[in-house]
Motif scaffolding. Structure first.
Motif, mmCIF file in Angstrom:
data_model
loop_
_atom_site.group_PDB
_atom_site.id
_atom_site.type_symbol
_atom_site.label_atom_id
_atom_site.label_comp_id
_atom_site.label_asym_id
_atom_site.label_seq_id
_atom_site.Cartn_x
_atom_site.Cartn_y
_atom_site.Cartn_z
ATOM 1 N N ILE A 388 21.803 45.977 21.189
ATOM 2 C CA ILE A 388 22.618 47.307 21.501
ATOM 3 C C ILE A 388 22.293 47.552 22.856
ATOM 4 O O ILE A 388 23.327 48.090 23.635
ATOM 5 C CB ILE A 388 22.203 48.487 20.616
ATOM 6 N N GLU A 420 32.473 45.880 22.491
ATOM 7 C CA GLU A 420 32.615 47.145 21.611
ATOM 8 C C GLU A 420 32.654 47.149 20.281
ATOM 9 O O GLU A 420 32.006 47.773 19.672
ATOM 10 C CB GLU A 420 33.717 48.049 22.264
ATOM 11 N N ALA A 421 33.244 46.148 19.829
ATOM 12 C CA ALA A 421 33.334 45.886 18.486
ATOM 13 C C ALA A 421 31.984 45.441 17.807
ATOM 14 O O ALA A 421 31.456 45.937 16.634
ATOM 15 C CB ALA A 421 34.223 44.637 17.904
ATOM 16 N N GLN A 423 28.815 46.020 19.292
ATOM 17 C CA GLN A 423 28.073 46.961 19.368
ATOM 18 C C GLN A 423 28.161 48.202 18.146
ATOM 19 O O GLN A 423 27.260 48.723 17.479
ATOM 20 C CB GLN A 423 28.121 47.805 20.681
ATOM 21 N N LYS A 424 29.424 48.451 17.903
ATOM 22 C CA LYS A 424 29.647 49.362 16.768
ATOM 23 C C LYS A 424 29.165 48.704 15.499
ATOM 24 O O LYS A 424 28.468 49.513 14.782
ATOM 25 C CB LYS A 424 31.107 49.590 16.519
ATOM 26 N N GLN A 425 29.302 47.611 15.078
ATOM 27 C CA GLN A 425 28.838 47.008 14.210
ATOM 28 C C GLN A 425 27.294 46.972 14.081
ATOM 29 O O GLN A 425 26.716 47.041 12.957
ATOM 30 C CB GLN A 425 29.445 45.632 13.793
ATOM 31 N N LYS A 427 25.387 49.263 15.606
ATOM 32 C CA LYS A 427 24.720 50.593 15.407
ATOM 33 C C LYS A 427 25.016 50.832 13.983
ATOM 34 O O LYS A 427 24.226 51.721 13.325
ATOM 35 C CB LYS A 427 25.766 51.447 16.122
ATOM 36 N N ASP A 428 26.106 50.642 13.257
ATOM 37 C CA ASP A 428 26.354 50.804 11.859
ATOM 38 C C ASP A 428 25.137 50.251 10.968
ATOM 39 O O ASP A 428 24.507 50.923 10.082
ATOM 40 C CB ASP A 428 27.607 50.388 11.095
#
Length: 506
Positions: A388, A420-421, A423-425, A427-428
């Protein structure tokens, strides 16, 4: 004395002989319920008083609306002459245009004083020091203002919590304390300070249910300071109101506790359950702990009595009240008590012989994985957090390249969307791993808390209200059935405090 001298001089100089003083020392000018002020109003209503004289307008009051109501409405209606010496006000000489403005200034002074006092209290309260003038029952105020244990009252607090753990409600606890002739908090305060605000001389040892309720809710007994529990809506309103819990400030470990955390929390859980005495004036051993496996309703105690025998049992509340289509889930109290006692004895015996193994068993059953699984989670979390951080740096470089014209806008949009996709994955997933690791830590802490209860009652002789409620969170009762031999069977699930169901090895 200075005001009295000014008024006497004015009366002497103006040949006013028949006068009387109304003095309210120690009262705020914003409060119009002052006793002698009310006595003066009574004299005006009766026609006894025809002239009111004050040093200035602020001596009449510091609320410009109410002062205006008296000077412009009540006094003229009653034919009363009003004089404010230093402000040059005399109703016989006509209206003074500055009077309303001076009243407003007087109120502003009260408002400003109120703000300053509140600011001082706020500052003191945010420092963690108690801002209450009266310490919580069970404590005294030390020289530095902090709470110190009251050796006379603290045992009563512990007794109240102990009786509550035994299954009794506030009304029953109050009755027991009254029967023991234990002085109430108000009586104790009167004997020490002479204050009569909560003292009832005819009932020095008669405890009220509300008093017990307040004691059972106090976080101060955990060693915490709780500030801003009440507030005044306005400086014009003297009545205080309770503030929501989220607006209160709790400062932990500021003084010596009277109770341990487990006892206090268990009492809070029990207080959420209804444990009223039955028609025989008793609190059932399992009242508030039994739940129907099918509809979730609480099981109610029943007693069947004939000439030959007396039998206690519990049945589903929905079935009894016919509120839902459910069956009786009938279970005898003596058989249930025998089964629960045997289960608790197995647990305490196993824990005494294999404490380390039992502790590991509790953790494994509640943390959703062992040490190896948690170590893997920790490694995965570290890798996710590292990636991240890398992606944030990549975003920064991409943006700089886009601004500098080193890559096209289309290429920037394509790459940034992919990153971005990702990083979002990540973070979740990191949030999921943190929750799982937190659950593992909580499982370890809960295992230790349950072990303390086990060690406390190791080798117990009988199942009591207190023991049962310290061990058990709830008991789920299933409907009975018959096996292939026609034998009646019934499944009962016991959920223990902190750890839930416990499956011991055979």
């Amino acid at each position: 004395m200075n005001q009295r001298r000014i008024l006497e001089t004015y009366c002497r100089d103006h040949n006013i002989l028949n006068y009387r003083f109304f003095v309210d020392d120690g009262w705020s000018g914003a409060n119009f319920d002052r006793p002698n002020f009310q006595a003066m109003l009574a004299g005006i209503d009766s026609g006894e008083i025809k002239t009111v004289i004050t040093k200035d307008l602020s001596r009449l009051g510091r609320n410009y609306l109410q002062v205006g109501m008296y000077t412009e409405m009540l006094f003229p209606q009653k034919g009363v002459r009003y004089i404010a010496i230093n402000d040059g006000v005399d109703s016989m000489q006509g209206d003074n245009d500055l009077t309303p403005l001076k009243n407003l200034f007087n109120e502003w002074m009260v408002r400003d004083t109120s703000k300053k006092i509140k600011a001082v209290f706020r500052s003191k309260g945010m420092s963690g020091k108690p801002i209450t003038s009266q310490p919580v029952y069970g404590y005294l105020k030390g020289e530095d203002g902090s709470f110190v244990i009251d050796e006379e009252a603290a045992p009563v607090v512990r007794q109240i919590y102990s009786i509550c753990l035994a299954g009794y409600g506030p009304t029953q606890i109050a009755r027991k304390l009254t029967e023991q002739n234990i002085p109430t908090p108000g009586t104790l305060e009167y004997r020490r300070t002479g204050s009569t605000r909560r003292y009832y001389p005819d009932y020095p040892c008669k405890w009220a249910t509300n008093t017990v309720c307040h004691i059972l809710e106090r976080k101060e007994y955990l060693g915490h300071t709780v500030n801003f529990k009440t507030e005044s809506p306005s400086y014009k309103v003297k009545k205080t109101v309770y503030t929501p819990e989220e607006k209160q400030m709790v400062f932990e470990n500021t003084h010596e506790p009277i109770l341990d955390r487990d006892t206090w929390e268990r009492v809070q859980e029990l207080r959420k359950q209804r444990k009223r005495p039955n028609r025989y004036g008793e609190v059932g051993l399992f009242s508030g702990l039994l739940f129907c496996a099918d509809c979730g309703s609480v099981l109610y105690q029943q007693r069947y009595q004939t000439d030959k025998r007396k039998q206690d049992c519990y049945i589903c509340g929905s079935y009894k009240k016919r509120t839902t289509d459910c069956t009786a889930h009938f279970i005898r109290t003596d058989l249930l008590a025998a089964g629960v006692t045997e289960n608790i004895r197995r647990i305490t015996s196993y824990a005494a012989k294999h404490e380390a193994r039992f502790r590991k068993l509790l953790i494994d059953q509640n943390e959703d994985g062992g040490k190896k699984k948690n170590a893997a989670r920790r490694r995965e979390l570290d890798a996710a957090e590292k990636r991240i951080t890398e992606l944030s740096a990549i975003f920064k470089r991409l943006y700089e390249d886009s601004v500098a014209g080193r890559i096209t806008d289309e290429r920037f949009a394509e790459l940034s969307a992919d990153y971005e996709a990702e990083q979002k994955q990540l973070k979740d997933r990191a949030a999921e791993l943190e929750a799982e690791l937190s659950k593992a830590q909580e499982a370890t802490a809960n295992a230790d808390r349950f072990l303390k209860v086990v060690q406390k009652y190791s080798g117990f002789e009988e199942l009591t209200h207190t023991l049962l409620r310290e061990f058990v969170e709830k008991i789920v009762v299933h409907e009975c059935y018959h096996d292939e031999n026609g034998t009646r069977k019934q499944d009962v699930e016991i959920y223990y405090n902190f750890v839930g169901k416990i499956d011991l090895p055979e």
